[in-house]
Design a protein around this motif. Sequence first.
Motif, PDB file in Angstrom:
ATOM      1  N   ALA A 152     -69.967  63.972 -62.855  1.00  0.00           N
ATOM      2  CA  ALA A 152     -69.848  65.200 -62.063  1.00  0.00           C
ATOM      3  C   ALA A 152     -71.141  66.020 -62.124  1.00  0.00           C
ATOM      4  O   ALA A 152     -71.600  66.553 -61.111  1.00  0.00           O
ATOM      5  CB  ALA A 152     -68.659  66.027 -62.547  1.00  0.00           C
ATOM      6  N   ALA A 153     -71.739  66.118 -63.300  1.00  0.00           N
ATOM      7  CA  ALA A 153     -72.980  66.890 -63.459  1.00  0.00           C
ATOM      8  C   ALA A 153     -74.134  66.253 -62.690  1.00  0.00           C
ATOM      9  O   ALA A 153     -74.925  66.958 -62.043  1.00  0.00           O
ATOM     10  CB  ALA A 153     -73.326  67.018 -64.939  1.00  0.00           C
ATOM     11  N   VAL A 154     -74.252  64.933 -62.754  1.00  0.00           N
ATOM     12  CA  VAL A 154     -75.317  64.237 -62.026  1.00  0.00           C
ATOM     13  C   VAL A 154     -75.123  64.412 -60.520  1.00  0.00           C
ATOM     14  O   VAL A 154     -76.076  64.701 -59.790  1.00  0.00           O
ATOM     15  CB  VAL A 154     -75.371  62.744 -62.410  1.00  0.00           C
ATOM     16  N   ALA A 181     -65.649  64.265 -60.937  1.00  0.00           N
ATOM     17  CA  ALA A 181     -66.629  64.373 -59.856  1.00  0.00           C
ATOM     18  C   ALA A 181     -65.987  64.551 -58.484  1.00  0.00           C
ATOM     19  O   ALA A 181     -66.639  65.041 -57.557  1.00  0.00           O
ATOM     20  CB  ALA A 181     -67.543  63.148 -59.848  1.00  0.00           C
ATOM     21  N   PHE A 182     -64.723  64.183 -58.335  1.00  0.00           N
ATOM     22  CA  PHE A 182     -64.063  64.347 -57.047  1.00  0.00           C
ATOM     23  C   PHE A 182     -63.993  65.827 -56.674  1.00  0.00           C
ATOM     24  O   PHE A 182     -64.338  66.219 -55.563  1.00  0.00           O
ATOM     25  CB  PHE A 182     -62.663  63.735 -57.072  1.00  0.00           C
ATOM     26  N   ARG A 183     -63.566  66.656 -57.602  1.00  0.00           N
ATOM     27  CA  ARG A 183     -63.504  68.104 -57.358  1.00  0.00           C
ATOM     28  C   ARG A 183     -64.914  68.656 -57.131  1.00  0.00           C
ATOM     29  O   ARG A 183     -65.130  69.490 -56.253  1.00  0.00           O
ATOM     30  CB  ARG A 183     -62.821  68.819 -58.525  1.00  0.00           C
ATOM     31  N   THR A 184     -65.873  68.185 -57.913  1.00  0.00           N
ATOM     32  CA  THR A 184     -67.262  68.625 -57.739  1.00  0.00           C
ATOM     33  C   THR A 184     -67.736  68.327 -56.325  1.00  0.00           C
ATOM     34  O   THR A 184     -68.334  69.181 -55.668  1.00  0.00           O
ATOM     35  CB  THR A 184     -68.176  67.928 -58.763  1.00  0.00           C
ATOM     36  N   TYR A 185     -67.460  67.130 -55.829  1.00  0.00           N
ATOM     37  CA  TYR A 185     -67.891  66.732 -54.485  1.00  0.00           C
ATOM     38  C   TYR A 185     -67.224  67.609 -53.421  1.00  0.00           C
ATOM     39  O   TYR A 185     -67.882  68.077 -52.498  1.00  0.00           O
ATOM     40  CB  TYR A 185     -67.586  65.253 -54.260  1.00  0.00           C
ATOM     41  N   ASP A 239     -66.101  70.631 -53.769  1.00  0.00           N
ATOM     42  CA  ASP A 239     -66.684  71.969 -53.866  1.00  0.00           C
ATOM     43  C   ASP A 239     -68.083  72.014 -53.254  1.00  0.00           C
ATOM     44  O   ASP A 239     -68.454  72.986 -52.585  1.00  0.00           O
ATOM     45  CB  ASP A 239     -66.721  72.445 -55.315  1.00  0.00           C
ATOM     46  N   LEU A 240     -68.868  70.962 -53.479  1.00  0.00           N
ATOM     47  CA  LEU A 240     -70.213  70.896 -52.899  1.00  0.00           C
ATOM     48  C   LEU A 240     -70.153  70.835 -51.375  1.00  0.00           C
ATOM     49  O   LEU A 240     -70.974  71.459 -50.695  1.00  0.00           O
ATOM     50  CB  LEU A 240     -70.971  69.686 -53.445  1.00  0.00           C
ATOM     51  N   ILE A 241     -69.207  70.100 -50.835  1.00  0.00           N
ATOM     52  CA  ILE A 241     -69.057  70.035 -49.379  1.00  0.00           C
ATOM     53  C   ILE A 241     -68.778  71.431 -48.830  1.00  0.00           C
ATOM     54  O   ILE A 241     -69.386  71.861 -47.855  1.00  0.00           O
ATOM     55  CB  ILE A 241     -67.948  69.044 -48.979  1.00  0.00           C
ATOM     56  N   GLY A 253     -63.471  71.407 -42.965  1.00  0.00           N
ATOM     57  CA  GLY A 253     -62.266  70.630 -42.747  1.00  0.00           C
ATOM     58  C   GLY A 253     -61.502  70.353 -44.024  1.00  0.00           C
ATOM     59  O   GLY A 253     -60.582  69.565 -44.054  1.00  0.00           O
ATOM     60  N   ARG A 254     -61.894  70.986 -45.101  1.00  0.00           N
ATOM     61  CA  ARG A 254     -61.249  70.750 -46.381  1.00  0.00           C
ATOM     62  C   ARG A 254     -59.818  71.275 -46.391  1.00  0.00           C
ATOM     63  O   ARG A 254     -59.535  72.337 -45.877  1.00  0.00           O
ATOM     64  CB  ARG A 254     -62.046  71.425 -47.487  1.00  0.00           C
ATOM     65  N   ARG A 255     -58.952  70.501 -47.005  1.00  0.00           N
ATOM     66  CA  ARG A 255     -57.562  70.925 -47.198  1.00  0.00           C
ATOM     67  C   ARG A 255     -57.242  70.873 -48.663  1.00  0.00           C
ATOM     68  O   ARG A 255     -57.549  69.912 -49.349  1.00  0.00           O
ATOM     69  CB  ARG A 255     -56.613  69.992 -46.446  1.00  0.00           C
ATOM     70  N   ASP A 256     -56.590  71.901 -49.171  1.00  0.00           N
ATOM     71  CA  ASP A 256     -56.178  71.900 -50.581  1.00  0.00           C
ATOM     72  C   ASP A 256     -54.751  71.448 -50.705  1.00  0.00           C
ATOM     73  O   ASP A 256     -53.951  71.579 -49.859  1.00  0.00           O
ATOM     74  CB  ASP A 256     -56.328  73.295 -51.184  1.00  0.00           C
TER      75      ASP A 256
END
Length: 108
Positions: free
Chosen positions: A33-35, A86-90, A92-94, A105-108
């Motif tokens: 996730a950090a990388v 890393a899924f949550r990181t990605y 959030d980055l989007i 287009g993100r859905r929670d």
Amino acid sequence: MTITRNGIPDIVPIRVYENGWPTGPGRSEQRQAAVLDTVARKVAALVGELNIDGYSLFALRDADINAEGLFPHFGLLHGDYTPKCAFRTYRDLIDELHVGDGPSGRRD
């Protein structure tokens, strides 16, 4: 981290493909996730300077949960589709770095 065009004309767009950091022995989900966060932010910061028009990860899901080695474990999801850190990181980055018109287009 230095990214340069190495003589490629400025008019030619650059696409960063198959980027990633696998998990496995000695390679934690937290480090993945950090990388991802570091690399995606660096690429986003250089979009205008280097004419970067695309970025994609190596794999959404791990290829084989039982396989040894690093290559089957690049996914942001485990082989059973449960998320890694890393899924949550990605996601959030989007949301944060999205470029273009309209929502991500993100859905929670």
